[in-house]
Design a protein around this motif. Structure first.
Motif, PDB file in Angstrom:
ATOM      1  N   ILE A   1     -96.130  13.813  83.178  1.00 53.17           N
ATOM      2  CA  ILE A   1     -96.644  15.005  83.855  1.00 53.17           C
ATOM      3  C   ILE A   1     -96.633  16.205  82.922  1.00 53.17           C
ATOM      4  O   ILE A   1     -97.544  17.036  82.945  1.00 53.17           O
TER       5      ILE A   1
ATOM      6  N   CYS B   1    -104.324  19.954  89.097  1.00 52.79           N
ATOM      7  CA  CYS B   1    -103.587  18.982  89.883  1.00 52.79           C
ATOM      8  C   CYS B   1    -102.361  19.659  90.498  1.00 52.79           C
ATOM      9  O   CYS B   1    -102.012  20.782  90.129  1.00 52.79           O
TER      10      CYS B   1
ATOM     11  N   VAL C   1     -98.138  19.186  91.598  1.00 55.57           N
ATOM     12  CA  VAL C   1     -96.914  18.409  91.402  1.00 55.57           C
ATOM     13  C   VAL C   1     -96.068  18.552  92.656  1.00 55.57           C
ATOM     14  O   VAL C   1     -95.755  19.664  93.087  1.00 55.57           O
TER      15      VAL C   1
ATOM     16  N   LEU D   1     -97.803  13.445  90.686  1.00 58.20           N
ATOM     17  CA  LEU D   1     -98.918  14.233  90.173  1.00 58.20           C
ATOM     18  C   LEU D   1    -100.141  13.886  91.011  1.00 58.20           C
ATOM     19  O   LEU D   1    -100.593  12.734  91.020  1.00 58.20           O
TER      20      LEU D   1
END
Length: 463
Positions: free
Chosen positions: A216, A229, A231, A241
């Protein structure tokens, strides 16, 4: 590619999942995650178990009790080091150690930060760093100085904490400072905010809840929220992710938004900049520059400078001044106007000394000064939109002078960069990228100050 294969094999052996992504070298970046197939909206790209995250919970037992924050820190038990300091020490100690549980992961992180301005300031071994530092805008130097203070504070805390611990004596006798500088930059540029004891952000502690996360933390920054994206921390402590709402096409880069940061912050903290469109929509557009240095020069022209500075410090309006292009029209930050209104009050030459604690005692001088200050205070409280028409015009004139000064400095800086680029062309490969970043910073200084200058000419309301 071999490093990526070893990393993915190690992660998959730890019951992680990795989707259709791969680490690749990218133009203008050390590398990043790229999709090797289409990814659906909000699909899980990777799921990394908590056991292979690098944070004070997973590494704390390797160190003397009380040195690192531990699982029950939230119950009031103190530790010598916070997470930034603890993780930096751990990463520094493992810089040259290829025989530990996390060695495969550590092999994928950058081996140097020659192109980061903090390295030029603290760790440069030749004159190249000084050349690049001198080429920076003064506003950037000021913020970089604040980053340096934070780094040196953490270094002092670590040195003090382990000075008499025998297990660290060998490391302390070596090149420990540069190891720690490198490690601190790893932590500062790659850590993810991660609540150690809860997935509830309300129970999170900013200076403790950090983690390094394999895969990540390979994702680069985007200023565009819709491309970012997400998390997510799961209840079991793993991190997921998640693909952006519109998904990703094969060959797209997997990106994260580190925050809504200005180029000043991106450069001094992370070592890169992004192009800014002055008429952008607020995601990938909009310029922002700090003008503390230029403002200070205006104040220092006044004989009453110490008095004015003390009043502004007392009221919380000293420094942190900026110019913005978004939302339009281009304008100064809300902190600029109170400062310039005070600067342009018709004050007498002789005023009480700030050394006499005059502000806290209410001894501002004569009744005339007190009356002027009361009008200024009314604008801060929102009771009045301006001190007077004369003051408002003086503020406008000061802003014009300030923008012209910044614009001139930008032109001079860009001219120097043309000469410097020719000198750097045969130096280390990273110098061209560093010079490009500095050039972008100078260009933004000129673009933003020029845009605010145009707004003033167009009759920008100063409220």
């Amino acid at each position: 590619m071999d490093q990526w294969n070893r990393l993915s094999d190690w992660i998959l052996s730890s019951k992680a999942t990795i989707g259709d992504v791969q680490y690749r070298q990218l133009p203008g970046a050390a590398g990043g995650l790229v999709t090797i197939a289409d990814i659906s909206p909000e699909e899980i790209i990777a799921a990394i178990p908590g056991s292979i995250l690098v944070n004070v919970l997973t590494i704390g037992t390797l160190y003397p009790q009380g040195l690192f924050p531990v699982r029950d820190y939230h119950l009031g038990k103190s530790a010598t080091l916070n997470s930034t300091q603890a993780l930096s020490l751990h990463v520094a100690l493992n810089r040259h150690n290829g025989d530990n549980e996390f060695s495969i992961y550590f092999a994928t992180i950058p081996r140097h930060f020659d192109d980061h301005p903090l390295t030029w300031l603290c760790g440069s071994k030749d004159d190249l760093g000084q050349v690049l530092l001198e080429a920076l805008p003064e506003s950037i130097k000021k913020v970089l100085g604040d980053v340096e203070k934070r780094f040196r504070k953490d270094w002092l805390a670590v040195r003090t904490a382990i000075a008499r611990m025998s297990q660290f004596s060998k490391w302390l006798s070596g090149d420990c400072f540069n190891d720690f500088l490198w490690a601190w930059l790893i932590v500062n540029t790659r850590c993810i905010h991660y609540s150690l004891v809860s997935n509830d952000p309300q129970h999170s502690t900013q200076d403790l809840d950090l983690t390094l996360c394999p895969v990540i933390d390979l994702a680069n920054h985007t200023a565009t929220e819709s491309q970012s994206c997400q998390v997510i921390r799961e209840l079991d402590g793993s991190l997921q992710l998640i693909a952006p709402p519109n998904g990703l096409k094969k060959g797209d880069e997997v990106l994260l938004q580190y925050g809504a940061h200005s180029n000043t912050t991106l450069f001094t903290e992370y070592g890169f900049v992004i192009p800014r469109s002055l008429d952008g929509d607020g995601e990938d557009g909009g310029g922002e520059i700090l003008i503390d240095t230029a403002m200070s020069l205006l104040f220092q022209e006044r004989q009453q400078f110490p008095w004015i500075k003390s009043v502004l410090e007392n009221r919380g309006y000293w420094n942190d001044w900026a110019l913005y292009t978004h939302p339009p029209p281009a304008h100064p930050s809300f902190r600029v106007l109170p400062a310039l209104r005070l600067l342009n009050l018709p004050l007498p030459s002789l005023l009480p000394s700030p050394n006499d604690s005059f502000v806290s005692n209410g001894d501002f001088g004569t009744d005339e000064v007190v009356n002027h200050l009361a009008k200024w205070e009314a604008t801060i409280l929102g009771l009045e939109s301006a001190v007077s028409e004369e003051n408002n015009q003086a503020v406008r004139d000061s802003l014009v002078r300030l923008c012209q000064h910044v614009l001139t400095k930008s032109e001079e800086g860009l001219s120097r960069m043309q000469t410097l680029n020719a000198q750097l062309s045969e130096r280390s490969p990273w110098t061209s990228y560093a010079a490009c970043c500095i050039e972008t910073l100078w260009q933004e200084e000129g673009d933003v100050s020029g845009a605010v200058l145009q707004s003033l000419h167009n009759g920008l309301e100063l409220e």
